[in-house]
Design an enzyme around this catalytic site. Sequence first.
Site, PDB file in Angstrom:
ATOM      1  N   HIS A   1      35.325  14.594 -50.534  1.00 28.64           N
ATOM      2  CA  HIS A   1      34.271  14.545 -49.525  1.00 28.64           C
ATOM      3  C   HIS A   1      34.512  13.388 -48.554  1.00 28.64           C
ATOM      4  CE1 HIS A   1      30.241  15.618 -48.170  1.00 28.64           C
ATOM      5  NE2 HIS A   1      29.946  14.332 -48.101  1.00 28.64           N
TER       6      HIS A   1
ATOM      7  N   SER B   1      28.968  16.691 -43.454  1.00 26.52           N
ATOM      8  CA  SER B   1      28.085  16.509 -44.608  1.00 26.52           C
ATOM      9  C   SER B   1      26.643  16.866 -44.231  1.00 26.52           C
ATOM     10  CB  SER B   1      28.213  15.074 -45.135  1.00 26.52           C
ATOM     11  OG  SER B   1      27.642  14.934 -46.413  1.00 26.52           O
TER      12      SER B   1
ATOM     13  N   ASP C   1      35.937  18.055 -53.469  1.00 27.66           N
ATOM     14  CA  ASP C   1      34.536  17.786 -53.132  1.00 27.66           C
ATOM     15  C   ASP C   1      33.610  18.641 -53.999  1.00 27.66           C
ATOM     16  OD1 ASP C   1      32.139  17.192 -51.874  1.00 27.66           O
ATOM     17  OD2 ASP C   1      32.726  17.996 -49.914  1.00 27.66           O
TER      18      ASP C   1
END
Length: 296
Positions: free
Chosen positions: A268, A143, A238
Amino acid sequence: MSFKPRIQARVVQLLLGRVMSRVHKDLHFTDIPKRTESIRVETGAGPVTCTVYRPSAAAAPAPVYVNFHGGGFVITRPQQDDHICRYIAATAGCVVINVDYAVAPQRPYPAPVTQAYDVTAWVAENGTANNWDGSRLAVGGHSAGANLTAAVCRTARDRGTFTPRLQIIDSAPLDQLADPATKQSPIVKPLLTPQLMRIFTAAYVPDPADLTHPLVSPGLADDLAGLPPALVITAENDRLRDEGDAYAKALEAAGVPVTHRCFEGVDHYFTHTGPVPAGKEAIDLMATTLRTALTA
């Protein structure tokens, strides 16, 4: 930065930080022992504490992998990646450096990028004294940490300093300019909401003029040639999938060797929250790709 984004980011830190960094109990890899020590690295944006994970049985000096955790540039919980760091150290036979970099709103861009690059440069240069091989180095993250990974690799290329053998880009925000509401998911309620993503971006990049900078939005850059080989992981559900997929294609078009895997039916941060089979498969893909890249 205006007062409101700072307050919103602090609320996320205080109220959601622990929840957002939880790891599924079946992804803890409790059978893998933890062999760690703490080091402190001086950088151009202040000292950074790092946790060093050592493989149990590796020929010394082992290669080294620098890891950057996620959390929207706002959550500072490097321990959320403990399971990944232990698995990689054991499976790839490398030293893992888990970096506790600065976060917004207290330390917005460019402080995290400066720290991420300076720590990685220090790791590359100081292997002998620390019993790792700094010439066999890889870097990666999840991320926000994957965004920092891209920035580190770009800076190293531009400065001609060190050359990572692999970069791992996992579920990265790569276009900070686009309105999060335009980032679609095939499911009704994906993990990342536009409101949360706006809070992250406003806290990390207080000056809108920086949103298109290639160290902030690597996916908007058009000069990707010469970057290290990449493992790009995306998740089907995601909101960040499209920009991750596009970055993998752009790297490949620029002549960068790319392994790209989109995991189906997951959202995610599935490497932390599950589903467990997909999470384990992705983490093993990271470790085995690292082992190949670092031992070649």
